[in-house]
Design an enzyme around this catalytic site. Structure first.
Site, PDB file in Angstrom:
ATOM      1  N   LEU A  50       0.768   4.493 -10.505  1.00 28.03           N
ATOM      2  CA  LEU A  50       0.229   5.784 -10.072  1.00 28.03           C
ATOM      3  C   LEU A  50       0.779   6.900 -10.958  1.00 28.03           C
ATOM      4  O   LEU A  50       1.808   6.728 -11.610  1.00 28.03           O
ATOM      5  CB  LEU A  50       0.603   6.054  -8.614  1.00 28.03           C
ATOM      6  CG  LEU A  50       0.042   5.063  -7.604  1.00 28.03           C
ATOM      7  CD1 LEU A  50       0.520   5.409  -6.195  1.00 28.03           C
ATOM      8  CD2 LEU A  50      -1.485   5.022  -7.653  1.00 28.03           C
ATOM      9  N   SER A  51       0.121   8.053 -10.937  1.00 23.62           N
ATOM     10  CA  SER A  51       0.609   9.160 -11.761  1.00 23.62           C
ATOM     11  C   SER A  51       2.024   9.527 -11.326  1.00 23.62           C
ATOM     12  O   SER A  51       2.855   9.886 -12.155  1.00 23.62           O
ATOM     13  CB  SER A  51      -0.334  10.355 -11.690  1.00 23.62           C
ATOM     14  OG  SER A  51      -0.451  10.824 -10.370  1.00 23.62           O
ATOM     15  N   GLU A  52       2.337   9.415 -10.016  1.00 23.60           N
ATOM     16  CA  GLU A  52       3.712   9.663  -9.562  1.00 23.60           C
ATOM     17  C   GLU A  52       4.124   8.732  -8.420  1.00 23.60           C
ATOM     18  O   GLU A  52       3.309   8.390  -7.563  1.00 23.60           O
ATOM     19  CB  GLU A  52       3.903  11.120  -9.085  1.00 23.60           C
ATOM     20  CG  GLU A  52       4.183  12.104 -10.218  1.00 23.60           C
ATOM     21  CD  GLU A  52       2.933  12.848 -10.630  1.00 23.60           C
ATOM     22  OE1 GLU A  52       1.881  12.636  -9.984  1.00 23.60           O
ATOM     23  OE2 GLU A  52       3.004  13.635 -11.597  1.00 23.60           O
ATOM     24  N   THR A  53       5.397   8.363  -8.437  1.00 25.93           N
ATOM     25  CA  THR A  53       6.035   7.532  -7.414  1.00 25.93           C
ATOM     26  C   THR A  53       7.319   8.257  -7.041  1.00 25.93           C
ATOM     27  O   THR A  53       8.050   8.687  -7.923  1.00 25.93           O
ATOM     28  CB  THR A  53       6.341   6.139  -8.007  1.00 25.93           C
ATOM     29  OG1 THR A  53       5.098   5.507  -8.311  1.00 25.93           O
ATOM     30  CG2 THR A  53       7.130   5.265  -7.035  1.00 25.93           C
ATOM     31  N   HIS A  82       1.384  17.444  -6.139  1.00 29.92           N
ATOM     32  CA  HIS A  82       0.824  16.541  -5.124  1.00 29.92           C
ATOM     33  C   HIS A  82       1.874  15.555  -4.608  1.00 29.92           C
ATOM     34  O   HIS A  82       1.879  15.242  -3.406  1.00 29.92           O
ATOM     35  CB  HIS A  82      -0.494  15.884  -5.597  1.00 29.92           C
ATOM     36  CG  HIS A  82      -0.379  14.495  -6.124  1.00 29.92           C
ATOM     37  ND1 HIS A  82      -0.186  14.216  -7.451  1.00 29.92           N
ATOM     38  CD2 HIS A  82      -0.423  13.306  -5.494  1.00 29.92           C
ATOM     39  CE1 HIS A  82      -0.122  12.907  -7.600  1.00 29.92           C
ATOM     40  NE2 HIS A  82      -0.272  12.329  -6.442  1.00 29.92           N
TER      41      HIS A  82
END
Lengths: 294, 294
Positions: A50-53, A82
């Site tokens: 994912l774009s961020e974790t 987000h």
């Protein structure tokens, strides 16, 4: 011996399943931060893709509700929009905490979050700055998207560095088929994270609803479906060109061209002393609920 | 009314957490396939952002254990390697079934899977074909990676279409820094999914251990960390150049340059009638365990 921790994957800036931007959140509040290594957290963030974790830890600063560490597949970030909203949602669900004000400790410092009665979560933006973009670079960006700006585009430094352009209306925004190869080269040459293009929603005369799109091909993201920092950059740009003297709320939609339906509820807050605060928020839904083995 | 179903995200071709290739698996065996739409499944696959997301349904063909539907973020596939191994692992854990032979019903037909006592899961490959690549295209591929092939490269059609090259040894494989822009153009012009490069493991004289890498920049995957179909293509290529007359097993490793440690246990099975079967397998670990709301 593997450790099993609570896990959620949260859809952010949407009230409709699978229409927002996902963030993977691991609840590490019942372990000590020293029990995991940065390499381990980075490996998880690379694996989720994912774009961020993110990872929730017990706060170390007084007055904070939790400490958040945010990773992209390649590196750790001091802050991101987000993931902050999605991680706050996960924190509320993991802990059962119910309150209106949440303070997130993260690399950027302390972030103020507001939770409304109907469970919208907003964050107050940190520092940002605004810079000029040269005529030739503006022209090149316009040409990669075949658009004409209706106000002079600017560079917004809000963590990421977004080139922000405003066009006539949302229909023009939604028509854009960017030349991603040319845009990648421009982003790289100018050290810009990417491009935000917005336009007033068609049929809307109040001036408070916009459609925006976020392109960051040089970061490996052709189009970011629902982008918090891009929305903040756009909001800051609206203040720059309009110089609002009174507080104002905005409804920003995103993601229509990539099958999403992001809804961001934003505020430009003009304080009595002339200082301006920016708030970005929306709904979030925990879609995956369970555990992660690490 | 949202529906909550059992969910796992499984790491495939690894015995070590976060070192393989993930697949997201939803257990739909307790609902009817007509209760979900293809659009809904596709939206989930776009949202997980993994190379593949799968859904287990009750089989409709006699003799099968489950029916599998496989989606990339953009489309549905008739078959894929690592999702098949990971989904079989999830099926075994969801249902508690314990047996050595599992039959998967999917778009390509019936896939035979073998589960060993130590829980390695292998699939028997479906049909494939092999074709020549022109001298000029071979030269162009070699130049994008700055390598020299030690055998004539071939095109392997195993579902995806892989250009397969063999170099001196695993050290040369691991040194490659491909020119991804030039490779994208070559893949596109020749309608190749991507490029597989392999080399004998250094220090290994038995000829049964190889390091391989998979590049598919035109599919948006600069380097696939652990690629089942690429491994099958490489295996088929080894048979083409070696013309083995007796069955042979291979240990193939993948992913070292992108922080993974994929281990694939493969077999070229020479049948008495001269027919050749190919088996690709490995371990799998369910890392995320819980539910998905849809």
């Amino acid at each position: 011996m593997p450790r099993i921790l609570p896990f959620k994957q949260v859809d952010v800036f949407t009230g409709e399943l699978f229409k927002g931007n996902p963030v993977a959140v691991t609840n590490c509040m019942d372990i000590d931060e020293s029990e995991v290594t940065t390499e381990q957290l980075q490996a998880i963030a690379s694996w989720t893709n994912l774009s961020e974790t993110t990872f929730l830890f017990k706060p170390t600063d007084a007055g904070c509700d939790y400490k958040l560490r945010i990773f992209t597949p390649g590196s750790e970030l001091p802050f991101a929009g987000h993931p902050t909203v999605g991680s706050c949602k996960a924190f509320l669900e993991f802990t059962g905490v119910k309150k209106e004000k949440i303070i997130q400790q993260c690399g950027l410092g302390h972030i103020e979050l507001t939770v409304t009665d109907d469970q919208k979560i907003s964050f107050k933006a940190g520092p940002n700055s605004i810079e000029e973009i040269s005529d030739s670079v503006i022209k090149s960006y316009e040409s990669t998207m075949n658009i004409n700006s209706i106000e002079r585009p600017k560079l917004l430094r809000v963590g990421p560095n977004w080139a922000v352009l405003l066009v006539k209306d949302s229909e023009e925004v939604l028509r854009i088929e960017p030349d991603l190869v040319a845009m990648t080269a421009l982003n790289r040459e100018n050290v810009h994270t990417g491009v935000i293009v917005g336009g007033l929603k068609t049929g809307c005369t109040a001036g408070d609803a916009y459609e925006i799109r976020a392109f960051a091909p040089n970061e490996g993201v052709s189009e970011d479906p629902v982008c918090g920092s891009g929305t903040l950059a756009f909001l800051r740009y609206l203040q720059e060109i309009n110089q609002f003297k009174e507080s104002k709320t905005f409804h920003i939609t995103q993601g229509a061209r990539v099958g999403r339906n992001g809804n961001l509820y934003c505020k430009i807050d003009i304080l009595p002393d002339g200082k301006v605060d920016y708030y970005v928020g929306g709904y979030a839904i925990a879609i995956l609920n369970g555990t992660i083995t690490l």
